[in-house]
Design an enzyme around this catalytic site. Structure first.
Site, PDB file in Angstrom:
ATOM      1  N   THR A  45      -1.785  -2.784  -5.490  1.00  0.00           N
ATOM      2  CA  THR A  45      -1.276  -3.138  -6.650  1.00  0.00           C
ATOM      3  C   THR A  45      -2.303  -3.595  -7.846  1.00  0.00           C
ATOM      4  O   THR A  45      -2.269  -3.232  -8.868  1.00  0.00           O
ATOM      5  CB  THR A  45      -0.576  -4.420  -6.642  1.00  0.00           C
ATOM      6  N   HIS A  48      -3.688  -0.402  -9.272  1.00  0.00           N
ATOM      7  CA  HIS A  48      -2.622   0.286 -10.215  1.00  0.00           C
ATOM      8  C   HIS A  48      -2.965  -0.678 -11.512  1.00  0.00           C
ATOM      9  O   HIS A  48      -2.669   0.035 -12.524  1.00  0.00           O
ATOM     10  CB  HIS A  48      -1.091  -0.133  -9.693  1.00  0.00           C
ATOM     11  N   ILE A 180      -0.844  -2.221   5.245  1.00  0.00           N
ATOM     12  CA  ILE A 180       0.181  -2.584   5.598  1.00  0.00           C
ATOM     13  C   ILE A 180       0.875  -1.857   6.725  1.00  0.00           C
ATOM     14  O   ILE A 180       1.526  -2.002   7.824  1.00  0.00           O
ATOM     15  CB  ILE A 180       1.065  -2.718   4.314  1.00  0.00           C
ATOM     16  N   ILE A 291      12.743  -1.046   1.306  1.00  0.00           N
ATOM     17  CA  ILE A 291      12.344  -2.590   1.618  1.00  0.00           C
ATOM     18  C   ILE A 291      11.540  -3.038   0.445  1.00  0.00           C
ATOM     19  O   ILE A 291      10.642  -2.730   0.044  1.00  0.00           O
ATOM     20  CB  ILE A 291      11.269  -2.324   2.956  1.00  0.00           C
TER      21      ILE A 291
END
Length: 345
Positions: A45, A48, A180, A291
């Site tokens: 993130t 990003h 992850i 999710i």
């Protein structure tokens, strides 16, 4: 106590504009705590935000502090805070929810309409100090290190993905073996998956998947993926697919090698459209589940139990840098040359 702190901000919209600056230490409201940050993990993130993708542009209003995967120690609390204490070691649930909408009232806070996000829609934790709502501070009485504690936010999201469906005794495909995805492999093995097949085209990430416990690695670029999965699974299709890649093509492909009544959980993100033949999806009885973050707060409690049971995240961290080297940390994440990079304020 000093009055200012070093922090990393997105200073303006557009590509780049990530800077180390001095700012006042944040004030603490009556329901907040002030956390002295000990470690911050770099997330995709944050990349990003650096690259100013459409996702970031929709959610951020610079200038603001970035960073949301962190650990630290509570050093101050508001006058109404009773559930945590000064000195507590904490990680943070980064979704701040309203508790007033129908979703919150029905136990679905993780998809609250009015969610604010630490490090995106409000100031984050890539700083010496961060102020957060006390209810978002998750106390850990035992933990391996501040660095590993900083991984809890993505780890608990992986817990959500893996435990969405009953996984014990099942064959599991894991698409995307970044940080992850590798956490997902660790969780799936700990939860009793009979076989975990890692599907990853990048050699470095594939090797990490095997290191953390995947039984078999498949490079989907070099093989017929359906045949390779069946060959890896004694000729059978598999029960459950967990996607951590956001690769639309890979998710569509998984429908060719998953069993009827198979379950697909998707944590990876993409702005691309996905297409599949609806009749095949329906007649095979497949389940496709998005999710969204972490179920508040049951996934956190499950995560604590997995860690207490011996799940070891130490192999996920491949780089540790001082906060002033944030640009290097962002570049390592962007290029995939790390599993997880942790910055120390």
């Amino acid at each position: 106590m000093k009055k200012t702190m070093k922090c990393v901000i997105k200073s303006a919209s557009g590509v780049g504009n990530i800077k180390l600056v001095e700012r006042p230490i944040p004030e603490v409201g009556p329901n907040d705590v002030l956390v002295k940050v000990k470690a911050v993990a770099v997330c995709g993130t944050d990349v990003h935000i650096m690259d100013w993708t459409e996702w970031a542009a929709k959610r951020m209003n610079p200038p603001s502090i970035i960073g949301h995967e962190f650990s630290g120690q509570i050093i101050k609390k508001g006058e109404l805070v009773k559930q945590v204490q000064i000195g507590d070691a904490v990680a943070a649930e980064t979704h701040i929810v309203c508790h007033t909408c129908d979703l919150c009232h029905n136990g679905c806070e993780h998809v609250c309409y009015n969610t604010e996000t630490i490090g995106a829609s409000r100031d984050g934790a890539l700083a010496e100090y961060v102020a957060i709502p006390a209810e978002n501070a998750v106390v850990f009485k035992k933990f391996a290190s501040w660095e590993i504690l900083s991984l809890m936010e993505p780890f608990v999201a992986a817990v959500h993905a893996v435990t969405q469906f009953s996984i014990s005794g099942k064959t599991v495909g894991v698409i995307g073996c970044g940080p992850i995805g590798c956490m997902g492999i660790l969780i799936a093995k700990k939860c009793g998956a009979s076989k975990v097949i890692a599907i990853e085209p990048i050699e470095q990430r594939g090797n990490k998947a095997l290191e953390v416990g995947a039984d078999i690695l498949i490079n989907p670029i070099t093989v017929n993926i359906k045949q390779a999965v069946q060959d890896a699974n004694d000729g059978d299709l598999i029960d459950i697919v967990l996607d951590f890649s956001g690769n639309v093509g890979a998710i569509q492909d998984c429908m060719t090698y998953i069993k009827p009544e198979g379950k697909i959980a998707i944590l990876g993100l993409s702005e691309k459209k996905m297409t599949f033949k609806l009749d095949e999806f329906v007649y095979r009885g497949l389940t496709l589940k998005g999710i969204a973050g972490r179920r508040m707060y049951r996934d956190w409690e499950t995560a604590k139990g997995l860690l207490a049971g011996g799940l070891d995240l130490s192999k996920i961290i491949t780089h540790k840098l001082p906060m002033v080297e944030f640009q290097k940390g962002l570049e390592l994440m962007k290029t995939g040359k790390c599993c997880k990079c942790v910055l120390i304020p």
